[in-house]
Design a protein around this motif. Structure first.
Motif, PDB file in Angstrom:
ATOM      1  N   ASP A  26      -8.206   2.421 -12.037  1.00  0.00           N
ATOM      2  CA  ASP A  26      -9.472   3.115 -11.418  1.00  0.00           C
ATOM      3  C   ASP A  26      -9.150   4.499 -10.762  1.00  0.00           C
ATOM      4  N   LEU A  27      -8.000   4.522 -10.201  1.00  0.00           N
ATOM      5  CA  LEU A  27      -7.631   5.891  -9.549  1.00  0.00           C
ATOM      6  C   LEU A  27      -7.412   6.818 -10.751  1.00  0.00           C
ATOM      7  N   ILE A  28      -6.862   6.328 -11.596  1.00  0.00           N
ATOM      8  CA  ILE A  28      -6.458   7.465 -12.691  1.00  0.00           C
ATOM      9  C   ILE A  28      -7.890   7.883 -13.515  1.00  0.00           C
ATOM     10  N   THR A  29      -8.634   6.717 -13.660  1.00  0.00           N
ATOM     11  CA  THR A  29      -9.917   7.244 -14.268  1.00  0.00           C
ATOM     12  C   THR A  29     -10.748   8.240 -13.401  1.00  0.00           C
ATOM     13  N   LEU A  30     -10.781   8.016 -12.080  1.00  0.00           N
ATOM     14  CA  LEU A  30     -11.305   8.932 -11.058  1.00  0.00           C
ATOM     15  C   LEU A  30     -10.815  10.301 -11.235  1.00  0.00           C
ATOM     16  N   CYS A  31      -9.547  10.104 -11.320  1.00  0.00           N
ATOM     17  CA  CYS A  31      -8.551  11.638 -11.533  1.00  0.00           C
ATOM     18  C   CYS A  31      -8.982  12.077 -12.634  1.00  0.00           C
ATOM     19  N   ARG A  32      -8.703  11.471 -13.742  1.00  0.00           N
ATOM     20  CA  ARG A  32      -9.066  12.063 -15.175  1.00  0.00           C
ATOM     21  C   ARG A  32     -10.823  12.608 -15.154  1.00  0.00           C
ATOM     22  N   ASN A  33     -11.657  11.951 -14.605  1.00  0.00           N
ATOM     23  CA  ASN A  33     -12.879  12.260 -14.698  1.00  0.00           C
ATOM     24  C   ASN A  33     -12.855  13.798 -14.018  1.00  0.00           C
ATOM     25  N   GLY A  34     -12.368  13.794 -12.682  1.00  0.00           N
ATOM     26  CA  GLY A  34     -12.280  15.105 -12.238  1.00  0.00           C
ATOM     27  C   GLY A  34     -11.869  16.214 -13.153  1.00  0.00           C
ATOM     28  N   MET A  40       0.855  -1.207  -0.139  1.00  0.00           N
ATOM     29  CA  MET A  40      -0.035  -0.055  -0.130  1.00  0.00           C
ATOM     30  C   MET A  40       0.943   1.273  -0.126  1.00  0.00           C
ATOM     31  N   SER A  41       2.014   1.310   0.614  1.00  0.00           N
ATOM     32  CA  SER A  41       2.963   2.395   0.482  1.00  0.00           C
ATOM     33  C   SER A  41       3.144   2.726  -0.847  1.00  0.00           C
ATOM     34  N   THR A  42       3.520   1.888  -1.749  1.00  0.00           N
ATOM     35  CA  THR A  42       3.806   2.375  -3.109  1.00  0.00           C
ATOM     36  C   THR A  42       2.310   2.904  -3.740  1.00  0.00           C
ATOM     37  N   LEU A  43       1.113   2.403  -3.472  1.00  0.00           N
ATOM     38  CA  LEU A  43       0.123   3.057  -4.134  1.00  0.00           C
ATOM     39  C   LEU A  43      -0.370   4.361  -3.304  1.00  0.00           C
ATOM     40  N   LYS A  44       0.094   4.605  -1.962  1.00  0.00           N
ATOM     41  CA  LYS A  44      -0.270   5.759  -1.290  1.00  0.00           C
ATOM     42  C   LYS A  44       0.761   6.733  -2.002  1.00  0.00           C
ATOM     43  N   HIS A  45       2.000   6.528  -2.211  1.00  0.00           N
ATOM     44  CA  HIS A  45       2.926   7.513  -3.049  1.00  0.00           C
ATOM     45  C   HIS A  45       2.483   7.835  -4.299  1.00  0.00           C
ATOM     46  N   PHE A  46       1.801   6.978  -5.155  1.00  0.00           N
ATOM     47  CA  PHE A  46       1.189   7.163  -6.492  1.00  0.00           C
ATOM     48  C   PHE A  46       0.068   8.191  -5.979  1.00  0.00           C
ATOM     49  N   ILE A  47      -0.747   7.955  -5.243  1.00  0.00           N
ATOM     50  CA  ILE A  47      -1.674   8.765  -5.062  1.00  0.00           C
ATOM     51  C   ILE A  47      -1.491  10.353  -4.456  1.00  0.00           C
ATOM     52  N   GLU A  48      -0.439  10.305  -3.719  1.00  0.00           N
ATOM     53  CA  GLU A  48       0.076  11.495  -3.413  1.00  0.00           C
ATOM     54  C   GLU A  48       0.640  12.467  -4.490  1.00  0.00           C
ATOM     55  N   GLY A  49       1.179  11.692  -5.378  1.00  0.00           N
ATOM     56  CA  GLY A  49       1.782  12.287  -6.394  1.00  0.00           C
ATOM     57  C   GLY A  49       0.803  12.687  -7.636  1.00  0.00           C
ATOM     58  N   LEU A  50      -0.238  12.362  -7.743  1.00  0.00           N
ATOM     59  CA  LEU A  50      -1.298  12.577  -8.755  1.00  0.00           C
ATOM     60  C   LEU A  50      -1.983  14.010  -8.651  1.00  0.00           C
ATOM     61  N   PRO A  51      -1.769  14.628  -9.654  1.00  0.00           N
ATOM     62  CA  PRO A  51      -2.334  15.917  -9.829  1.00  0.00           C
ATOM     63  C   PRO A  51      -3.783  15.840  -9.794  1.00  0.00           C
ATOM     64  N   LYS A  52      -4.446  16.645  -9.227  1.00  0.00           N
ATOM     65  CA  LYS A  52      -6.246  16.396  -8.752  1.00  0.00           C
ATOM     66  C   LYS A  52      -6.922  17.739  -8.961  1.00  0.00           C
ATOM     67  N   ALA A  53      -8.183  17.379  -9.281  1.00  0.00           N
ATOM     68  CA  ALA A  53      -9.008  18.615  -9.222  1.00  0.00           C
ATOM     69  C   ALA A  53     -10.051  18.471  -8.038  1.00  0.00           C
ATOM     70  N   GLU A  54     -10.521  19.070  -7.223  1.00  0.00           N
ATOM     71  CA  GLU A  54     -11.437  18.982  -6.345  1.00  0.00           C
ATOM     72  C   GLU A  54     -12.871  19.814  -6.723  1.00  0.00           C
ATOM     73  N   LEU A  55     -13.669  19.113  -6.920  1.00  0.00           N
ATOM     74  CA  LEU A  55     -14.991  19.720  -7.574  1.00  0.00           C
ATOM     75  C   LEU A  55     -16.409  19.892  -6.376  1.00  0.00           C
ATOM     76  N   SER A  85      -9.197   3.568  -1.840  1.00  0.00           N
ATOM     77  CA  SER A  85      -8.085   2.553  -2.768  1.00  0.00           C
ATOM     78  C   SER A  85      -8.097   1.306  -1.706  1.00  0.00           C
ATOM     79  N   GLU A  86      -7.910   1.511  -0.496  1.00  0.00           N
ATOM     80  CA  GLU A  86      -7.776   0.516   0.492  1.00  0.00           C
ATOM     81  C   GLU A  86      -9.013  -0.237   0.697  1.00  0.00           C
ATOM     82  N   ALA A  87     -10.014   0.370   0.841  1.00  0.00           N
ATOM     83  CA  ALA A  87     -11.309  -0.466   1.308  1.00  0.00           C
ATOM     84  C   ALA A  87     -11.929  -1.055   0.048  1.00  0.00           C
ATOM     85  N   LEU A  88     -11.529  -0.599  -1.096  1.00  0.00           N
ATOM     86  CA  LEU A  88     -12.314  -1.490  -2.526  1.00  0.00           C
ATOM     87  C   LEU A  88     -11.402  -1.854  -3.342  1.00  0.00           C
ATOM     88  N   ASN A  89      -9.893  -1.892  -2.734  1.00  0.00           N
ATOM     89  CA  ASN A  89      -9.082  -2.619  -3.600  1.00  0.00           C
ATOM     90  C   ASN A  89      -9.081  -1.834  -5.051  1.00  0.00           C
TER      91      ASN A  89
END
Length: 336
Positions: A304-312, A1-16, A295-299
């Motif tokens: 998936d994370l990229i899709t959510l981010c791109r959707n934003g 999970m630490s690798t995924l955590k690092h990936f999430i932290e680095g993702l450019p994001k939009a908050e709507l 990401s942790e609860a739903l594996n």
């Protein structure tokens, strides 16, 4: 999970889906109360933090509106907004579309201009120094009357250049979108885009009303849409975005087990779901915490994370050029 955590932290994001008043941290509430000589029913920051523990929407709204009372001056609204921007900048959020609740302030005697100028000036500074682009959304409180909404709209018109869209929030049950059909029609005439909270507490019928009567450009929450297969298919086919708020859903018991959060089902059914924090000071996390929780609860996979981010980014109210620039930042991150 630490690798995924690092990936999430680095993702450019939009908050709507972010209520700026819901970013009021206990330390800020205490500070603003002292600054403005306001008596709170709490003796310490720890007492306030304990009051942030609640189990349903109405309990949350009670403390939320009480917290608003410490916001008195343009500087207060500036400081509140700036603190939020600094937090999300550290989480690689590069675009925000934030709600503010003018009626929660004007009803207390705070001038509309005081509220919007403080928030807007901080957003301008954030764009200049932090590189965070923005849109501002004025929300109407649905537990108030449509007539009061019209009054707020009139107060807003001199500041029309600062406001991109209108929204609808507060207690959902008993206050269907149809209550504000005339108000939204007037807002469209004035050139505003629109969103509305629907399908958080309220039934799928509220989502249908938001689409058909309010003619919203984006749907806030929308979780209960999945209870209606025809509505789910409609949302998938239309491509309208849903601003989903996972930790909020859990904290308010709309979702009692994060392993059953509907956001993965939304993706699987082709809905344009996005991740947002709603009221992060009250719900236990900003953008990264929300991404990590699901990401942790739903594996969830990286895809998936990229899709959510791109959707934003695709769901923003930006110009096509701005949207392309944001998506390019995401693609650059993914290619490194």
């Amino acid at each position: 999970m630490s690798t995924l955590k690092h990936f999430i932290e680095g993702l450019p994001k939009a908050e709507l889906h972010l209520h700026i008043e819901g970013s009021l941290e206990p330390e800020q509430m205490f500070l603003f109360a002292q600054r403005n000589k306001i008596d709170l029913p709490y003796k310490s920051v720890e007492d306030i933090r304990a009051a942030y523990e609640f189990t349903e929407l109405q309990d949350f709204l009670d403390i939320y509106y009480q917290g608003m009372g410490v916001l008195q001056t343009e500087q207060d609204f500036y400081d509140l907004t700036w603190a939020y921007l600094e937090k999300v900048h550290a989480q690689n959020v590069i675009h925000v579309e934030i709600f503010f609740d003018p009626q929660g302030h004007t009803d207390r005697g705070i001038p509309f201009s005081t509220v919007i100028n403080g928030i807007y000036n901080a957003l301008i500074e954030g764009e200049k120094t932090l590189g965070i682009s923005f849109k501002l959304i004025m929300s109407f409180l649905r537990h108030l009357s449509e007539e009061e909404g019209f009054k707020t709209l009139e107060e807003a018109l001199p500041h029309k250049d600062k406001i991109a869209a209108v929204g609808l929030d507060s207690s959902e049950l008993g206050h269907p979108p149809s209550k504000f059909e005339r108000l939204y029609a007037r807002c469209r005439e004035e050139g505003f885009l629109s969103v509305a909270h629907a399908g958080e507490e309220g039934p799928p019928e509220y989502v249908i009303e938001a689409l058909d009567l309010l003619k919203v450009d984006r749907l806030d929450h929308g979780n209960r849409s999945l209870e209606d297969s025809d509505l789910t298919a409609r949302l998938s086919q239309s491509g309208i975005a849903l601003t989903v708020c996972p930790l909020s859903n859990f904290k308010l018991a709309g979702v009692t087990d994060m392993r059953r959060h509907p956001i993965k089902t939304m993706l699987d059914k082709g809905l344009k779901a996005t991740v947002n924090s709603d009221d992060p000071a009250y719900f236990g996390g900003y953008m990264n915490e929300n991404y990590l929780a699901i990401s942790e609860a739903l594996n969830l996979s990286k895809e998936d994370l990229i899709t959510l981010c791109r959707n934003g980014f695709e769901a923003t109210f930006c110009t096509p050029e701005q949207r392309r620039q944001h998506l390019d930042q995401l693609e650059n991150y993914l290619s490194t």
